[in-house]
Scaffold this motif. Structure first.
Motif, PDB file in Angstrom:
ATOM      1  N   GLY C   2       0.791  -1.216   0.000  1.00  0.00           N
ATOM      2  CA  GLY C   2       0.000   0.000   0.000  1.00  0.00           C
ATOM      3  C   GLY C   2       0.820   1.259   0.000  1.00  0.00           C
ATOM      4  N   THR C   3       0.154   2.337   0.292  1.00  0.00           N
ATOM      5  CA  THR C   3       0.674   3.670   0.109  1.00  0.00           C
ATOM      6  C   THR C   3       0.660   4.361   1.459  1.00  0.00           C
ATOM      7  N   GLU C   4       1.674   5.148   1.713  1.00  0.00           N
ATOM      8  CA  GLU C   4       1.736   5.820   3.014  1.00  0.00           C
ATOM      9  C   GLU C   4       0.828   7.030   3.080  1.00  0.00           C
ATOM     10  N   PHE C   5       0.381   7.302   4.295  1.00  0.00           N
ATOM     11  CA  PHE C   5      -0.327   8.543   4.554  1.00  0.00           C
ATOM     12  C   PHE C   5       0.709   9.645   4.554  1.00  0.00           C
ATOM     13  N   ASP C   6       0.538  10.593   3.697  1.00  0.00           N
ATOM     14  CA  ASP C   6       1.554  11.629   3.550  1.00  0.00           C
ATOM     15  C   ASP C   6       0.856  12.911   3.093  1.00  0.00           C
TER      16      ASP C   6
ATOM     17  N   ALA F 133     -15.052  -7.344  -3.340  1.00  0.00           N
ATOM     18  CA  ALA F 133     -13.630  -7.503  -3.652  1.00  0.00           C
ATOM     19  C   ALA F 133     -12.856  -6.230  -3.340  1.00  0.00           C
ATOM     20  N   PHE F 134     -11.940  -6.320  -2.393  1.00  0.00           N
ATOM     21  CA  PHE F 134     -11.080  -5.182  -2.046  1.00  0.00           C
ATOM     22  C   PHE F 134      -9.806  -5.232  -2.886  1.00  0.00           C
ATOM     23  N   CYS F 135      -9.501  -4.114  -3.508  1.00  0.00           N
ATOM     24  CA  CYS F 135      -8.296  -4.011  -4.338  1.00  0.00           C
ATOM     25  C   CYS F 135      -7.499  -2.803  -3.858  1.00  0.00           C
ATOM     26  N   PRO F 136      -6.277  -2.679  -4.309  1.00  0.00           N
ATOM     27  CA  PRO F 136      -5.560  -1.435  -4.049  1.00  0.00           C
ATOM     28  C   PRO F 136      -6.380  -0.259  -4.608  1.00  0.00           C
ATOM     29  N   MET F 137      -6.165   0.919  -4.080  1.00  0.00           N
ATOM     30  CA  MET F 137      -6.971   2.052  -4.550  1.00  0.00           C
ATOM     31  C   MET F 137      -6.675   2.388  -6.016  1.00  0.00           C
ATOM     32  N   VAL F 199      -6.988  -9.042  -5.965  1.00  0.00           N
ATOM     33  CA  VAL F 199      -7.882  -8.790  -4.841  1.00  0.00           C
ATOM     34  C   VAL F 199      -7.106  -8.993  -3.547  1.00  0.00           C
ATOM     35  N   ARG F 200      -7.325  -8.134  -2.599  1.00  0.00           N
ATOM     36  CA  ARG F 200      -6.714  -8.328  -1.275  1.00  0.00           C
ATOM     37  C   ARG F 200      -7.624  -9.272  -0.492  1.00  0.00           C
TER      38      ARG F 200
END
Lengths: 278, 278, 278, 278, 278, 278
Positions: C2-6, F133-137, F199-200
């Motif tokens: 994932g991606t950091e909160f920034d 289905a959860f995916c990266p944003m 999918v996560r």
């Protein structure tokens, strides 16, 4: 570098100490405060709503009941983080607005305060403290009523923050709350829901330790349970002779308000400027 | 009983006489004037929009070109009808707001005016008149460019109101406008659209007689046609030696502005309070 | 994963190099760019606003003053993170839009660019660089005017990004800025506010090092301070004979714009499609 | 064929007879009534707003003071015109909603009513009548305070409808109102504004004859004038021994509410569904 | 001078003749047509909504069932009044958009049409006519189901326009409709509501004479009544051997669609530009 | 303490198993579910949109094609985190709503479920599983069509989730997908875009492994490629005799829907309550 993701919900209990001030406080809130607040925190506050206080039910005075509104925010960050210290504008915060709310004596001199200072007034000036309680963004404990749906009817909500008296440990206080107080309310059908979270007191040195929300069928049920028959609740260790429920100093150890389910103003989606009735 | 259905569109040409005043005038418009206006007329005004004036093109000064904005309203009724005389609130209309707009001398004394009085300033005080031109809700005449669609690209719009000089009949003036001026612009591809309506001068004794809107590909085309080669337009009967197009007294007999297709602020759908950048 | 909160705020200084292009650039921005941008980043950009540039004050040209607008975003993430690389749609970015903004020569061939490439144009093609400056979400330093409220009147804001010349260290540059430039402006009442943050240059290799925002009572005050009497500011070590304040290469080492407090378009709350005036 | 243009404003004074019902009535209003109302009349009602009633000031009971809200509509047509008789949906109007408002006895049987029938309840069933007062869209008479602007501060508004007792002519009643009552209030600075219009009683056989709106600095001023020293108002011809101001039967001959300038809910711009606090 | 107040509601039945065109037609409607329409008529059209067509139920083809949507407007004026003839922009109306809707043959040449011409296509070119039916703003006749509330559940609505065959008088046709057709549907509980109005055919020479809206519990009920057992409806005088209900030429004498209660797009409150999914 | 920043996008494929249920399911979604969902997750869900399913193209049944809609959320946190377990309200989730969607047998008994339980129905009860289905944003892989802009025309999108059969490793499955399936579609111009993300599955034990989105010019192209000539795709190792593309069990191993670019309802900006057509 930067600021941590730290989602929170905060509650402010806004009182108005005289009816003479209600329309003036509303004007300050909607004319000045909402747009200035949106200007400052819209990028990192995801919800900002006002819930008008219902009239104080009979007996509600001794529970530190606020008469104006509950203000609720949902934050993505800790707004007391030093990274947020510089504010482009200072909020317009005339001291009258705090006198109207009762956290500054009516006799105080006239100064303009910063918002952060304003939200620390009261407590040690003889006035009730300004309570700005940061909680986790989601309720921590579901004591009663999980599964209740919106279709079951309108709820009469009592939302309050409390702190146990000096000298009473949080464990001791909570033991009384969870083993005596909540079971008493749970046992009655007119109390439909109980939720609670600890306050993240470290955020802003909040004097309150816990937020509780209890729902009732209406003020009659609340009065019956919280006032009329509240002597059935076993008194806590710190109770002195003559003390009655809630056994906490009104406004200093307990502060709350009665509200409905529905916000008076969900600022992001509903505010469109101060447009008076012609 | 009551008020007649009388749909109209009105145009106000708002100038700002010095750059020193632009941000102040914007503040007055958006902080004070929009919410107060919505408060008053939302129930009977169906559209209320601001179009920021583009910079005055070279040579544009002699056409009475306003530098702040065009304000457009769509009304369901004649707002000068006596039935509308009582206003719950008077608009906040400090005389500075009119000095900034140039309809009151900068040396005038400081008074608060009613909105209706403010919109009648200028003209006889040495300043250009405040032009508030009521037209039919729909354009009356389609002189050039019917059929143009939004997909044909962005338009550089010149919207102006005019009055013929004292002593010149409307018929005579219009004859020149329709037989000399419009054909000249029609003949050039860089002028893409010409629309015009008479002003309903009886509504508010508006000094202007007609509103015209001409669209160009841009300011270069406008300058070429309206300034550089405008001597090809046959001068009207009232022209004196040395007069040049438009042969009208700038600001008094012609008042306009250059704007784009897109509103800067469509107040009903876009205004949500004065929320500054933090 | 994932991606950091920034959380960040970014500023883009948008120029328009000829008036001939202003209405075309506005059309591209509002017809094409706003909806495409919302489509892409609404889930992770919490504010997206345009501030129209005020007319360049006298003497403003040598400060790299942009003439179209400042675009401001508030981001929850670093949008240059590789996790964001795949875009469902490429923005519609005709090269004209960059020619109008002046970061690509008007003589360049006609290609469609990606948004990310477009935002890296200029600098090494003879044109001023496209400045997309990422800063912390909150101002880092409050140099002058803390405590100013919205009620104190409209502000004339000068927001600019700067980089010190090649060979000048950031420490040396900042020493001059903080010890010579800021005190000079602080000493005058007509400069009401000074805020500054470092640019997070690592995000996108931004050529600019610092963003500064100074507020004035108006363009007269700005001109007096920044142009007329600016020779009172001690020149920096890198100044050459004949150099004047700001001692930076216009458009390359300093890029800014003059704006008001109020956004022209707060896209999330105000955009509702490209609806032209009929 | 068709319906006349007949712009009107209407006022409804909504009471809640017990606090036990306030949250239930709010739920019915916001969950059921607002969306159903918008569905029906949005095309011909141009404003629809709720103003929450302020707490009844001391002595306010004898003025027929409603405790829930004032509902305000702005209509383009006479909604009682036979052309509007067919409604696609009947409003969801459980009789409880009328019991809560006090226009139907709490002992009445359980039926679902049509909206039009509901708005005719009370009056002849021992309950106060449902007052739905249609007035011209603009105030007819400006008795005091023309020129007051929003910048002069928050207003405490008393809006009420009245009817003179049976046997008293409108002329006689108005003579007393305009020659005795209004001058008394006009003489005091704490009353800042007086506006009034006749009710268009023919629309719906409204029992009330006139709507009056008076503004005060606050409830203290109101109480001082309308209660404490109201014996200075010359009693009308119909007054009986022991009668006090307003010399009208509470709830039957006078019905009103105290509200602020600011709407609690401007339904078209602010309602977005019934979204409760989680 | 001026335009009469003449409130109307209009219905357009929009078909899509092949699935290949559905996404293209949606794109044209939402990308081009909604914003252009708002631009033109927002000041005098008080509601503008789209209702997506439900899939055609079994047997629905012979009722001229449209497959895209119903478009509904509420007008304050007769939009065919000559005072409205001049349009600032012509709508972007490529002939494909009409081919997709089936009112122009797919083989027609490629021209850009005006909106008014487009809305008169079909009928005499072998294609079904474009039906744009103006009705009074309120339903004229309430045949069945007065008193139905929203709380009684979701409705399956069949809205259609009809014209009786050439040679059949309106009286004769209506006699059959009101005395044979409606009673048949009224007799069955699965048909919950029947409303009807005459079309104001004079407005735009609409080929249709009457609009009817019938509600059902669902498509099964509709099919049972309108198809399976419809032979119980007495055939009209003009029926020929083998004719079945509705005894009207599909698409030419009857045109309708099946929709739900809820709009797909209420354009004024819901449209905010064409913002696709990323 | 607290919850991690973990931005995600989720897809739900909502079927409706009979046309008899479509209007009922829509009513539940828009009347009950949207406002309840906003109430719960607005502070931490930054986008919430519905995309109506286009009619199933010929041959689409064997791809597990949903007929109601795709629901899309953008989350800032993992909503299955234990910190989010306590919900103030339980969603109103009658079992009918799941029967209509086909994840619970129509013969199941009548219970009210929690939302989380509802979103785990199907799969082991003979019904197709509820796919959430959860995916990266952001899309992980850009297989075809990078650079496509909105100006290139409307897209016919096929969005689906898939899982490889039991016993087939993800590597083996992906090898077939990336080396056989995608190249086949990439080779044809009528497929304009291919995007995919894993999918996560760990979030909610989602049965699906990967989400794919392919865009086509329309259903004809889709049918040609995915059905008519799909035998050109090399069958995977797990294919049995007679198996055809996609070689996955419809609804259990592949679940998708056909949608356009444009959302039917972007809930935060477009929902304003359930306001039916009058």
């Amino acid at each position: 570098m930067g600021t941590e993701f730290d989602p929170m919900r905060s509650f402010i209990y806004v009182d108005v100490i005289k009816e003479e001030y209600r329309h003036k406080l509303q004007h300050w809130l909607y004319f000045h405060h909402i747009p200035e607040s949106i200007s400052q925190f819209e990028p990192y506050c995801t919800k900002y709503a006002f819930y008008d206080a219902l009239p104080v039910p009979e007996g509600g005075e001794r529970f530190g009941t606020a008469r104006m509104q509950i203000t609720e925010h949902s934050w993505l960050v800790n707004i007391m983080d030093p990274a947020l210290k510089v504010k482009t504008f200072q909020e317009y915060m005339p001291i009258e607005a705090l006198k109207w709310q009762g956290t500054v004596p009516e006799t105080a001199g006239d100064v303009l305060m910063s918002g952060d200072d304003a939200r620390c007034t009261g407590g040690n000036n003889g006035c009730m403290p300004f309570v700005f309680a940061f909680c986790p963004m989601w309720w921590e404990e579901d004591v009663k009523g999980a599964g209740r749906t919106l279709t079951e009817g309108a709820n009469y909500r009592w939302n309050f923050a409390l702190a146990y008296p000096e000298g009473v440990s949080k464990e001791e206080g909570d033991k009384w709350l969870f083993e005596e107080v909540f079971p008493y309310f749970e046992a009655n059908n007119c109390c439909t829901r109980i939720l609670t979270s600890k306050v993240r007191q470290e955020i802003n040195d909040c004097p309150m330790y816990r937020v509780v929300e209890m729902w009732f069928t209406g003020p009659t049920a609340w009065h019956h349970l919280a006032v009329e028959t509240a002597d059935k609740i076993k008194s806590p260790s710190w109770a002195k002779d003559g003390d009655v429920f809630p056994y906490l100093k009104s406004g200093f150890e307990i502060r709350g308000a009665f509200v409905t389910d529905y916000p008076t103003c969900d600022a992001y989606s509903q505010y469109r400027g101060y447009i008076p009735r012609r």
